[in-house]
Enzyme design. Structure first.
Site, mmCIF file in Angstrom:
data_model
loop_
_atom_site.group_PDB
_atom_site.id
_atom_site.type_symbol
_atom_site.label_atom_id
_atom_site.label_comp_id
_atom_site.label_asym_id
_atom_site.label_seq_id
_atom_site.Cartn_x
_atom_site.Cartn_y
_atom_site.Cartn_z
ATOM 1 N N ARG A 217 0.822 -1.210 0.000
ATOM 2 C CA ARG A 217 0.000 0.000 0.000
ATOM 3 C C ARG A 217 0.858 1.264 0.000
ATOM 4 O O ARG A 217 0.457 2.297 -0.522
ATOM 5 C CB ARG A 217 -0.934 -0.001 1.211
ATOM 6 C CG ARG A 217 -1.994 -1.084 1.181
ATOM 7 C CD ARG A 217 -2.977 -0.949 2.337
ATOM 8 N NE ARG A 217 -3.933 -2.048 2.349
ATOM 9 C CZ ARG A 217 -3.844 -3.119 3.122
ATOM 10 N NH1 ARG A 217 -2.824 -3.202 3.994
ATOM 11 N NH2 ARG A 217 -4.728 -4.071 3.074
ATOM 12 N N CYS B 267 -7.281 -20.186 13.875
ATOM 13 C CA CYS B 267 -8.192 -20.202 15.028
ATOM 14 C C CYS B 267 -9.539 -20.834 14.686
ATOM 15 O O CYS B 267 -10.257 -21.290 15.576
ATOM 16 C CB CYS B 267 -8.418 -18.786 15.543
ATOM 17 S SG CYS B 267 -6.918 -17.922 16.053
ATOM 18 N N VAL C 285 12.048 -21.909 3.234
ATOM 19 C CA VAL C 285 13.330 -21.240 3.467
ATOM 20 C C VAL C 285 14.168 -22.154 4.350
ATOM 21 O O VAL C 285 13.755 -22.542 5.443
ATOM 22 C CB VAL C 285 13.135 -19.866 4.119
ATOM 23 C CG1 VAL C 285 14.489 -19.243 4.474
ATOM 24 C CG2 VAL C 285 12.367 -18.942 3.173
ATOM 25 N N TRP D 256 -25.807 -3.699 38.076
ATOM 26 C CA TRP D 256 -24.359 -3.752 38.287
ATOM 27 C C TRP D 256 -23.811 -4.893 37.432
ATOM 28 O O TRP D 256 -24.097 -6.066 37.682
ATOM 29 C CB TRP D 256 -24.015 -3.981 39.755
ATOM 30 C CG TRP D 256 -24.128 -2.741 40.589
ATOM 31 C CD1 TRP D 256 -25.224 -2.308 41.277
ATOM 32 C CD2 TRP D 256 -23.107 -1.769 40.799
ATOM 33 N NE1 TRP D 256 -24.949 -1.130 41.909
ATOM 34 C CE2 TRP D 256 -23.657 -0.764 41.640
ATOM 35 C CE3 TRP D 256 -21.788 -1.631 40.379
ATOM 36 C CZ2 TRP D 256 -22.936 0.344 42.055
ATOM 37 C CZ3 TRP D 256 -21.068 -0.532 40.788
ATOM 38 C CH2 TRP D 256 -21.637 0.446 41.622
#
Length: 462
Positions: A24, A47, A84, A444
């Site tokens: 970008r 995930c 690699v 609460w």
């Protein structure tokens, strides 16, 4: 002026986020980007693998954020099935091997990004490599496990699965195997499942898993994987017992994959992860950056470096690396250790320090635990949750929070994550202006109830 070359090792979250962000900022005429990925897939959500296996996600391709072809169309030379083999930092080059042809070559770089991820922990026990024993680190692993499950036939007969490990992956895979109709046993070497929680909160997870039909065996150190005459897994042995198994899933955890980096003399920390500065540049190396599961990051609560392998961090690392390489600027300040998970309808969340983390950091603390509900008590379908909070003795600074409950429980941890990042005290937390309506919360909120009790504990401790 000739374009500089950026080489990226690793084609998943951190690596391809870095490549995309750098693109970008710089055109192909300014910056050539070459990325190497040894697997069959790039830019996918690891995930989501347990939910694909469990059937909640309809197909492997749903987990792929961007294909290699899409990356190439954006000016990134992504080379799949290319591993690699060596990093030569002094000469600015990497040695690669095409895993299909076996061809090796050197590729030079002006800037290097190491995003090699993490490797699953596989203890050296007899039989662990037998057919029917599976890890779930990548999409290839997930496909292999699904093939095994399909080969074992449809639900109806007695089919038994053993999951080794009771962390996030272990409990998520236990649920996935339940959906396939297996009798599931989870072998956990710790005191309670979910070692990312304190044992008293892990005990709640254990009780709930039992209620879901999952057998959890704690303090169970696996000594061997037994095989049958056909060589396939038939049982998992511990010092105390043997557990029959048609399939075994390893959920023991991961370690940073830094074999290449260490061989190249790059600095690693206590957990084996690469050490970087705030810009994600490898310490002592001006032209090398690293991000994702192969690095250690600063824990903002304890002030120590930790290894926390999560996709959220990896994507942020990649964005920062790409911006810095492309000519922008960004820093990664650290983490507070927030994570959520689920097993069936049970939700599990934590952020900040556990009791043993606080002790290791030399902090004195108090704790407070409360039971509350996800909605106003009179509103239909209100569910009970348990919230535990840690606060620093004397100052009242929030140190950590854990939640175990049902629907509406886990994402409440985000309130505490923000409070930790801001360095708030539990007293300050009690006055947080949180949203309220009976369908969403009691007057609460449970997190605030826990904070109020923690204030009293701090006061009592002097």
């Amino acid at each position: 002026m000739a374009a500089q070359r950026l080489v990226v090792i690793g084609g998943d979250a951190a690596g391809m986020s870095a490549a995309s962000q750098a693109r970008r900022f710089r055109t192909p005429d300014e910056l050539e980007i070459v990325a190497f990925e040894r697997g069959h897939f790039a830019s996918y959500s690891a995930c989501g693998i347990p939910y694909w296996i469990g059937g909640q996600v309809a197909g492997r391709d749903k987990l792929i954020a961007r294909t290699p072809e899409e990356h190439r169309a954006r000016g990134i030379d992504l080379r799949m099935r290319t591993e690699v083999m060596e990093i030569d930092p002094d000469r600015g080059r990497v040695r690669t091997r095409d895993l299909e042809s076996g061809t090796e070559e050197w590729t030079g770089w002006d800037r290097l990004v190491i995003a090699t991820g993490a490797r699953p922990v596989r203890p050296p026990i007899p039989g662990i490599g037998a057919p029917g024993v599976h890890g779930v680190q990548n999409l290839d692993d997930g496909q292999s496990l699904l093939t095994t499950l399909d080969a074992l036939g449809p639900a109806g007969g007695r089919r038994r699965a053993v999951v080794v490990g009771a962390g996030y992956i272990g409990v998520e895979m236990a649920e996935a195997l339940l959906h396939h109709g297996f009798e599931v046993t989870v072998l956990n070497r710790g005191e309670q499942p979910m070692a990312t929680l304190d044992p008293d909160m892990g005990r709640l997870v254990h009780t709930a898993m039992d209620g879901l039909g999952i057998t959890t065996v704690n303090r169970a150190e696996v000594t061997a994987v037994r095989t049958g005459d056909d060589g396939r897994v038939r049982a998992v042995a511990t010092a105390a017992a043997e557990y029959p198994a048609d399939v075994v899933v390893l959920g023991i955890g991961v370690a940073p994959e830094t074999t290449l980096a260490r061989a190249a003399g790059l600095p690693t920390g206590e957990y084996g992860g690469l050490l970087t500065d705030l810009s994600m540049r490898v310490r002592g190396r001006d032209a090398i950056w690293a991000g994702g599961d192969c690095v250690e990051v600063l824990d903002l609560v304890s002030g120590r470096d930790r290894h926390i392998p999560l996709g959220t961090h990896a994507n942020k690392h990649g964005q920062i690396i790409g911006a810095n390489i492309g000519g922008g600027y960004g820093t990664f300040p650290g983490v507070v250790g927030t994570a959520v998970s689920k097993v069936c309808d049970l939700e599990i969340a934590r952020t900040g320090l556990r009791e043993k983390d606080a002790t290791a950091a030399g902090l004195q603390y108090v704790t407070a635990t409360v039971e509350s509900t996800s909605r106003a008590g009179y509103y239909p379908d209100a569910s009970v949750m348990t919230v535990k909070i840690l606060a620093e003795r004397g100052t009242g600074r929030l140190l950590g929070l854990q939640i175990v409950g049902r629907e509406g429980a886990a994402k409440r941890v985000d309130v505490a994550a923000v409070a930790l990042t801001a360095g708030m005290t539990v007293e300050r937390m009690t006055m947080l202006d949180l949203g309220y309506a009976p369908p969403f919360s009691p007057v609460w909120d449970p997190v605030l109830v826990a904070a109020r009790k923690a204030v009293r504990a701090v006061t009592a401790a002097g």
